[in-house]
Design a protein around this motif. Sequence first.
Motif, PDB file in Angstrom:
ATOM      1  N   THR A   1       0.853  -1.191   0.000  1.00 36.73           N
ATOM      2  CA  THR A   1       0.000   0.000   0.000  1.00 36.73           C
ATOM      3  C   THR A   1       0.883   1.233   0.000  1.00 36.73           C
ATOM      4  O   THR A   1       2.109   1.123  -0.043  1.00 36.73           O
ATOM      5  N   THR A   2       0.272   2.409   0.106  1.00 42.50           N
ATOM      6  CA  THR A   2       1.039   3.650   0.098  1.00 42.50           C
ATOM      7  C   THR A   2       2.067   3.679   1.230  1.00 42.50           C
ATOM      8  O   THR A   2       3.192   4.119   1.034  1.00 42.50           O
ATOM      9  N   ASN A   3       1.652   3.186   2.417  1.00 40.17           N
ATOM     10  CA  ASN A   3       2.561   3.302   3.558  1.00 40.17           C
ATOM     11  C   ASN A   3       3.256   1.998   3.957  1.00 40.17           C
ATOM     12  O   ASN A   3       4.250   2.026   4.661  1.00 40.17           O
ATOM     13  N   ARG A   4       2.722   0.854   3.502  1.00 40.72           N
ATOM     14  CA  ARG A   4       3.310  -0.398   3.995  1.00 40.72           C
ATOM     15  C   ARG A   4       3.443  -1.446   2.893  1.00 40.72           C
ATOM     16  O   ARG A   4       2.508  -1.684   2.140  1.00 40.72           O
ATOM     17  N   VAL A   5       4.637  -2.061   2.855  1.00 44.44           N
ATOM     18  CA  VAL A   5       4.829  -3.202   1.955  1.00 44.44           C
ATOM     19  C   VAL A   5       5.588  -4.279   2.729  1.00 44.44           C
ATOM     20  O   VAL A   5       6.536  -3.987   3.458  1.00 44.44           O
ATOM     21  N   HIS A   6       5.120  -5.519   2.583  1.00 47.31           N
ATOM     22  CA  HIS A   6       5.703  -6.643   3.330  1.00 47.31           C
ATOM     23  C   HIS A   6       6.407  -7.605   2.368  1.00 47.31           C
ATOM     24  O   HIS A   6       6.101  -7.626   1.181  1.00 47.31           O
ATOM     25  N   ALA A   7       7.294  -8.444   2.948  1.00 45.97           N
ATOM     26  CA  ALA A   7       7.980  -9.459   2.150  1.00 45.97           C
ATOM     27  C   ALA A   7       6.948 -10.347   1.443  1.00 45.97           C
ATOM     28  O   ALA A   7       7.106 -10.706   0.273  1.00 45.97           O
ATOM     29  N   LYS A   8       5.858 -10.667   2.159  1.00 49.45           N
ATOM     30  CA  LYS A   8       4.862 -11.590   1.570  1.00 49.45           C
ATOM     31  C   LYS A   8       4.178 -10.978   0.344  1.00 49.45           C
ATOM     32  O   LYS A   8       3.728 -11.681  -0.548  1.00 49.45           O
ATOM     33  N   ASP A   9       4.114  -9.634   0.310  1.00 50.92           N
ATOM     34  CA  ASP A   9       3.538  -8.981  -0.877  1.00 50.92           C
ATOM     35  C   ASP A   9       4.407  -9.254  -2.115  1.00 50.92           C
ATOM     36  O   ASP A   9       3.908  -9.560  -3.201  1.00 50.92           O
ATOM     37  N   TYR A  10       5.715  -9.106  -1.924  1.00 51.23           N
ATOM     38  CA  TYR A  10       6.635  -9.370  -3.044  1.00 51.23           C
ATOM     39  C   TYR A  10       6.565 -10.849  -3.435  1.00 51.23           C
ATOM     40  O   TYR A  10       6.481 -11.187  -4.619  1.00 51.23           O
ATOM     41  N   ILE A  11       6.612 -11.723  -2.398  1.00 53.03           N
ATOM     42  CA  ILE A  11       6.650 -13.165  -2.671  1.00 53.03           C
ATOM     43  C   ILE A  11       5.423 -13.592  -3.496  1.00 53.03           C
ATOM     44  O   ILE A  11       5.539 -14.335  -4.467  1.00 53.03           O
ATOM     45  N   LYS A  12       4.262 -13.049  -3.111  1.00 56.90           N
ATOM     46  CA  LYS A  12       3.038 -13.413  -3.826  1.00 56.90           C
ATOM     47  C   LYS A  12       3.101 -12.926  -5.284  1.00 56.90           C
ATOM     48  O   LYS A  12       2.780 -13.663  -6.218  1.00 56.90           O
ATOM     49  N   ALA A  13       3.566 -11.675  -5.468  1.00 61.15           N
ATOM     50  CA  ALA A  13       3.631 -11.109  -6.825  1.00 61.15           C
ATOM     51  C   ALA A  13       4.604 -11.890  -7.707  1.00 61.15           C
ATOM     52  O   ALA A  13       4.386 -12.046  -8.908  1.00 61.15           O
ATOM     53  N   LEU A  14       5.671 -12.406  -7.087  1.00 61.77           N
ATOM     54  CA  LEU A  14       6.691 -13.096  -7.877  1.00 61.77           C
ATOM     55  C   LEU A  14       6.276 -14.517  -8.288  1.00 61.77           C
ATOM     56  O   LEU A  14       7.009 -15.186  -9.008  1.00 61.77           O
ATOM     57  N   GLU A  15       5.098 -14.960  -7.824  1.00 62.39           N
ATOM     58  CA  GLU A  15       4.601 -16.266  -8.278  1.00 62.39           C
ATOM     59  C   GLU A  15       4.225 -16.226  -9.758  1.00 62.39           C
ATOM     60  O   GLU A  15       4.207 -17.232 -10.439  1.00 62.39           O
ATOM     61  N   ASP A  16       3.925 -15.027 -10.245  1.00 62.95           N
ATOM     62  CA  ASP A  16       3.531 -14.859 -11.656  1.00 62.95           C
ATOM     63  C   ASP A  16       4.753 -15.054 -12.558  1.00 62.95           C
ATOM     64  O   ASP A  16       5.729 -14.312 -12.464  1.00 62.95           O
ATOM     65  N   PRO A  17       4.751 -16.050 -13.440  1.00 60.15           N
ATOM     66  CA  PRO A  17       5.920 -16.321 -14.286  1.00 60.15           C
ATOM     67  C   PRO A  17       6.219 -15.207 -15.296  1.00 60.15           C
ATOM     68  O   PRO A  17       7.298 -15.185 -15.902  1.00 60.15           O
ATOM     69  N   GLU A  18       5.271 -14.305 -15.456  1.00 56.14           N
ATOM     70  CA  GLU A  18       5.478 -13.187 -16.387  1.00 56.14           C
ATOM     71  C   GLU A  18       6.406 -12.112 -15.821  1.00 56.14           C
ATOM     72  O   GLU A  18       6.859 -11.225 -16.535  1.00 56.14           O
TER      73      GLU A  18
END
Length: 448
Positions: A186-203
């Motif tokens: 979000t605007t104020n907070r980003v977590h490791a799990k946010d990145y990990i989830k996004a990186l599941e996309d092979p694109e």
Amino acid sequence: MNELLEECTQRGLESFGHEACREACSMALDQIRGARKAGDRMAGVDDAFWTEVSGRLEILPSLKLRGAINATGVVLHTNLGRAPWAAEAIAAAAQAAGASICEIDRETGGRGRRDAPVSELLAKVTGAEAGLPVNNNAATVLLAVSALARGRKVVVARSELVEIGGSYRMPEVIEAAGAVMVGVGTTNRVHAKDYIKALEDPEVACVLRVHPSNYRIEGFTKEVGMKELADICHERGLPLVYDLGSGVLDARDLVGIEKEHPVREALQQGCDIVTFSGDKLLGGPQAGLIVGAKPLVERLRRDMLTRCIRLDKTILAALEATLSIHALGPNAALSRIPTLQRLSLTEEQIMQRATAFATQVNALGDALTAETTTCNGRVGSGASPTEDLPSAGVLIRHATRDAADLAHALRMSEPPIFSRVQDERVLLDLRTVAEEQERVIVQALSKL
Ligand SMILES: *Cc1c(COP(=O)(O)O)cnc(C)c1O
């Protein structure tokens, strides 16, 4: 010099003014000295010398883009051209302006690579495997995203979607590079799990981290440490690209930039590509500098876009000189690179100069009164945006002209002088003024 000035009169050049003639002759003489030093023993006061002198007298005073004095207290003032160059960088650019060893191999006479010397120095001063210089930092991000993620996706935290002045906005840069942006957190907070989830996309082709150059998010915030983010990327075989912006090499002993992230540190924390500007805290000419892992830098170098955003030979020469100073170590950089030298001054040192300066102004007559003051400057150009730079200067009042009028008169004097208006007075912050420019400012004030 007297003989030269006499000849100026005979050649009808005295109409440009005595001081202008003296300056033009002195600059042309410097050129001869430079040529002699470089081995040209024939260089002397000849026809070419006089062409040079009259050229300087006719053309330079009429230029719109011209040198100015920065008394604003903003060290890297974007509208005043950001970093002033080191003397060595100016000389290097002038030397390269003619025919130069720009893209030719001296040994074989065959083709060479124009960026090779700067690329090597970049690697040396940052500890990176490889380097690549291009036109500006805005272009480095365009290039990195285009070369690594064209037609694919780029992951970036929503808290880092910066707009740098003049319509450079991160989501639009990514789009222009032909990639699809995936915002995480979000605007104020980003977590490791946010990145990990996004990186599941092979694109997804890479993760982009952007230094929040000109803003700060405070309060209930969270971000992922650089090393942790690098590990997340590497476990998935993806590169981490970091747009660092300001590009500090060594922040020791410098006021106001203790919190900036040194390039070397970012690389050690695992960033695969780090990009920064040449004309911010590096203190050199406008350029975009890319450092990082060799295979990735080579991929960027081979991209067609690199040819479109390549640097001019004079800028490459100035960069080579600036980086060569940095390569000598932090002390050489502090004393020879004007941006760093200015940031190393303490408030007390500047106050000493301000006291002497105010005395000189008060001696000019009754119309002007000068008073020393402490004041707050800025680093500028998106470095430490929320931090004041404790400084000192003089407040000047004119008996009959108001502050805006006085500031205007200073801007219109020769050379132009840029100040601030504070408490109905003109404030000259001396941190950003070179010592030899003080005399020029006093002279300009004496004419008001
Ligand atoms: C300043 C800055 C840029 C733009 O750099 P230029 O050299 O002016 O093109 C891009 N990204 C960040 C984070 C910056 O601070």
